[in-house]
Design a protein around this motif. Structure first.
Motif, short mmCIF file in Angstrom:
data_model
loop_
_atom_site.label_atom_id
_atom_site.label_comp_id
_atom_site.label_asym_id
_atom_site.label_seq_id
_atom_site.Cartn_x
_atom_site.Cartn_y
_atom_site.Cartn_z
N PHE A 19 0.86 -1.18 0.00
CA PHE A 19 0.00 0.00 0.00
C PHE A 19 0.90 1.23 0.00
O PHE A 19 1.74 1.36 0.88
N PRO A 20 0.73 2.11 -0.97
CA PRO A 20 1.60 3.28 -1.03
C PRO A 20 1.33 4.24 0.12
O PRO A 20 0.19 4.38 0.58
N ILE A 21 2.37 4.87 0.62
CA ILE A 21 2.21 5.95 1.60
C ILE A 21 2.47 7.24 0.84
O ILE A 21 3.53 7.40 0.24
N GLY A 32 6.77 6.00 0.27
CA GLY A 32 7.12 4.69 0.80
C GLY A 32 5.97 3.74 0.57
O GLY A 32 5.01 4.08 -0.13
N ALA A 33 6.05 2.55 1.14
CA ALA A 33 4.97 1.59 0.97
C ALA A 33 4.87 0.72 2.21
O ALA A 33 5.87 0.41 2.84
N ILE A 34 3.63 0.40 2.56
CA ILE A 34 3.43 -0.57 3.62
C ILE A 34 3.41 -1.94 2.97
O ILE A 34 2.59 -2.21 2.09
N ARG A 35 4.37 -2.78 3.37
CA ARG A 35 4.48 -4.09 2.73
C ARG A 35 3.59 -5.07 3.47
O ARG A 35 4.06 -5.88 4.25
N PRO A 73 -3.73 -7.27 -6.30
CA PRO A 73 -2.37 -7.57 -5.83
C PRO A 73 -1.33 -6.75 -6.61
O PRO A 73 -1.54 -6.44 -7.79
N THR A 74 -0.25 -6.38 -5.95
CA THR A 74 0.81 -5.63 -6.61
C THR A 74 1.54 -6.51 -7.62
O THR A 74 1.83 -6.09 -8.73
N GLU A 289 7.35 1.14 7.53
CA GLU A 289 7.36 1.02 6.08
C GLU A 289 8.74 0.71 5.51
O GLU A 289 8.88 0.41 4.34
N ARG A 290 9.75 0.77 6.38
CA ARG A 290 11.09 0.52 5.85
C ARG A 290 11.27 -0.94 5.45
O ARG A 290 10.71 -1.83 6.08
#
Lengths: 340, 349
Positions: A19-21, A32-35, A73-74, A289-290
């Motif tokens: 999910f993009p931040i 960033g992105a929440i994986r 899904p990504t 998110e890292r």
């Protein structure tokens, strides 16, 4: 041509959902992105139940939704055996997706918010039939059949959700999921909102239906006792990744990942004589998110060495017949405690 | 309705005694009998668990002890509390917002609630919330209260307490918030702690940590604990004595091992058989209790469990069973054991 082993009904490979931040007011920019799901591979055998367990935020619900493609899904593929052959859920167009979903249905966690309170039970259960173009008379017949199948009376079809208890509502949710005769049901914590005495009714209903129709389940749960009761295989998730995957008894009795052992030992069993270990793990899930370098469980793991913080462990076989997988550098070296 | 024998005096070892408590709510739709003649005791320094499904009256019973019930509640019975000087106070005689009750609530009997996010104020820092009671009741200065707040956070195992104390609840995780709640409850050195589903919102590893903290605090401060929960696993490991509630009544109570090893009431047996065990054998089916909990508005004329009971007989619908002693501290409310007792009485006579 898509292919998978004959006894497999669902094969998920490298499923990713980020999910993009975003930041910025006028010009949104992704920072960033929440994986949420980060490379999940699982397979469900025909007529069997695969459990997905883990703590809140580990990505189990996102995985379920991405399998059904309720979320896009990504990347990754979701091969599914429908009545008309194998399809990749992640790549289907709208019309084909609708067709495929007749074979793959979902049961939701909260039986209160998952039923529309303004519709009678008849319309709620008939909804999937309606959207797949069944005529009215046939729908009504089927709804009555379904109600009886899940242990409710056919007369109840005229009533509204408010006149049912939590357990009865969850039965209605099960009836709706069964309406189109699916082969696979994704059940997202179907009993966690129910009282214990009623929880057993719904669990046994799911087992009976599996026996009767040869259904396959993906069962998402956080209650490890329930998961042991209902699942054939279990995948343990931690921060978007599967850390261990095995047959249920092997996983419970001989866990090969420190996180699995930690989870199992932290459960207070309903037996005052059973051991209960409260000090197996320090801290809590660090969700940020890292991108994590190395093993995501390393900060909380008592066995962590330098390699754990440097190199991400792969999900690997730990036994000869490749039914037990663990993503730990020391899976075959450390001895872990399970529950017998 | 009488349950058991009412004691005039309170046992020396007991810090809290609830005697024949009934709580009714007068609603537009009818009267809800939330608690129907509940009696239990809390020995000083011990822990008592109250277990039951949603709507059985376990939370209402605990709110009665601290008089936190809404105005529509009608309460009868007695709740005796032993003060530090040995005097016995009947809490039901106190006005809920009176001076005496405000002294007992928080200072003598503290509570922690299920949902730490909704029990903490979102717009005040942890420091403000922790020090509120200290400034109000203990006459501390702001600086003293802050130092004490940091100490309390350290006590409940919050890392970087000096920094955390100035944060807001939303900046803390669920487990941390529950630790703050525990710190707040302990801030005035209470003697009784009532924990209402303290870990239901937490994941299993956090649950273990928070329950461990409660046990540590209990040992350190010699707290008496009343633990309200629906989780038979948590109760099995946390308390000495357990009360099983159904429809506003305690249907069975006794030492925890005795209840789990040899449940007597059909409802307790049903509960034990309906939960999957972590150390269960595969293929062994759990046995659910048939039916569901009756409506809260229903007026009970017989045993509240009789509709769902596999062992019911005619007399179960006719009268509410009395509490029968079947072990040194083991009581059960069931007609199955009633007859035996009556026969016993006849023989004795």
């Amino acid at each position: 041509m898509l292919s998978m082993p004959d006894d497999v009904i669902l094969q998920v490979t490298d499923l990713v959902k980020h999910f993009p931040i975003e930041a910025g007011f006028f010009r949104k920019k992704q920072i960033g992105a929440i994986r949420a799901v980060d490379g999940v591979s699982i397979a469900v055998q025909k007529g069997k139940t695969l459990g997905l367990v883990g703590e809140s935020g580990c990505g189990k619900t996102t995985t379920a939704r991405a399998i059904l493609r309720a979320l896009e899904p990504t990347s990754g593929s979701v091969l599914f055996r429908t009545r008309e052959g194998i399809v990749d859920m992640a790549r289907l167009g709208a019309a084909d997706l609708k067709k495929a979903r007749a074979d793959m249905q979902m049961i939701f966690q909260d039986p209160y918010s998952s039923l529309n309170s303004r519709l009678p039970i008849m319309d709620i259960i008939a909804e999937p039939l309606k959207s797949h173009g069944y005529p009215k008379a046939e729908r009504e017949e089927r709804v009555k059949e379904l109600l009886e199948l899940v242990g409710l009376r056919a007369e109840y079809a005229r009533r509204y959700p408010h006149s049912f208890s939590g357990g009865q509502r969850q039965r209605i949710g099960v009836a709706r999921a069964l309406a189109l005769n699916p082969a696979l049901i994704v059940a997202d914590e179907p009993v966690s909102a129910l009282d214990v005495s009623v929880q057993a009714q719904v669990l046994n209903l799911l087992l009976d239906l599996q026996e009767q129709f040869g259904l396959s389940y993906v069962f998402i749960g956080h209650d490890l006792s329930v998961v042991r009761y209902i699942c054939d295989q279990v995948a343990v998730m931690y921060l978007g990744k599967i850390v261990e995957l095995a047959d249920v008894d092997a996983l419970y009795e001989d866990p090969r990942h420190p996180y699995t052992s930690t989870l199992l030992l932290a459960v207070p069993d309903a037996n005052p004589h059973a051991p209960w270990r409260q000090d197996t793990v320090k801290g809590e899930v660090t969700g940020d998110e890292r991108e994590i370098v190395g093993c995501s469980f390393a900060p909380r793991c008592r066995y962590a060495q330098d390699i754990c913080r440097e190199k991400t462990p792969e999900l690997q076989n730990v036994n000869a017949d490749s039914t037990h997988l663990s993503a730990c550098h020391f899976a075959s070296e450390i001895t872990l405690e399970g529950v017998s | 309705m009488k349950v058991g024998v009412l004691m005039d005096k309170m046992d020396q070892d007991h810090i809290l005694e609830v005697q024949d408590l009934t709580v009714k709510f007068l609603m537009d739709e009818g009267t809800v009998h939330a608690v129907n003649g509940v009696s239990f005791v809390v020995p000083a320094g011990k822990s008592v668990g109250i277990v039951g499904e949603s709507g059985c009256g376990k939370t209402v019973s605990s709110y009665s002890i601290t008089q936190l019930l809404p105005k529509s509640a009608r309460l009868t019975g007695r709740i005796l509390f032993r003060e530090r000087d040995g005097q016995v106070t009947n809490i039901t005689n106190l006005t809920p917002d009176g001076k005496e009750m405000r002294r007992i609530r928080g200072k003598e009997i503290a509570m922690i609630f299920q949902e730490p996010m909704s029990s903490l104020s979102p717009v005040h820092t942890i420091c403000n919330q922790l020090s509120e009671a200290m400034l109000q009741f203990q006459g501390m200065t702001k600086r003293q209260a802050r130092t004490r707040a940091v100490e309390l956070l350290q006590l409940v195992g919050i890392p970087y307490a000096e920094r955390r104390v100035d944060e807001y609840p939303f900046q803390l995780s669920g487990g941390m918030r529950q630790r703050v709640m525990i710190a707040m409850a302990l801030s005035r050195n209470p003697r009784v702690l009532i924990a209402d589903e303290p870990t239901t919102a937490l994941d299993v590893t956090l649950q273990a940590q928070v329950l461990r903290l409660i046990q540590d605090m209990q040992n350190e401060f010699n707290l008496s604990l009343v633990l309200i929960t629906h989780d038979l696993g948590v109760v099995a490991h946390m308390v000495d004595h357990v009360c099983i509630m159904y429809m506003g009544q305690i249907v069975e109570s006794g030492p925890v091992k005795e209840i789990y090893d040899d449940p007597k009431h059909p409802y307790t047996k049903g509960l034990m058989n309906s939960i999957p065990k972590l150390r269960g054998r595969r293929g062994e089916r759990v046995v659910p209790i048939s039916g569901s909990v009756p409506s809260a508005y229903a007026v009970q004329t017989g045993c509240p469990f009789c509709e769902r009971c596999p062992e019911r007989s005619k007399r179960c619908t006719q009268g509410i069973p009395q509490r029968v002693k079947i072990g040194s501290e083991h009581y059960v409310c069931c007609h199955l054991y009633q007859s035996g007792k009556e026969e016993q009485d006849v023989i004795n006579a």
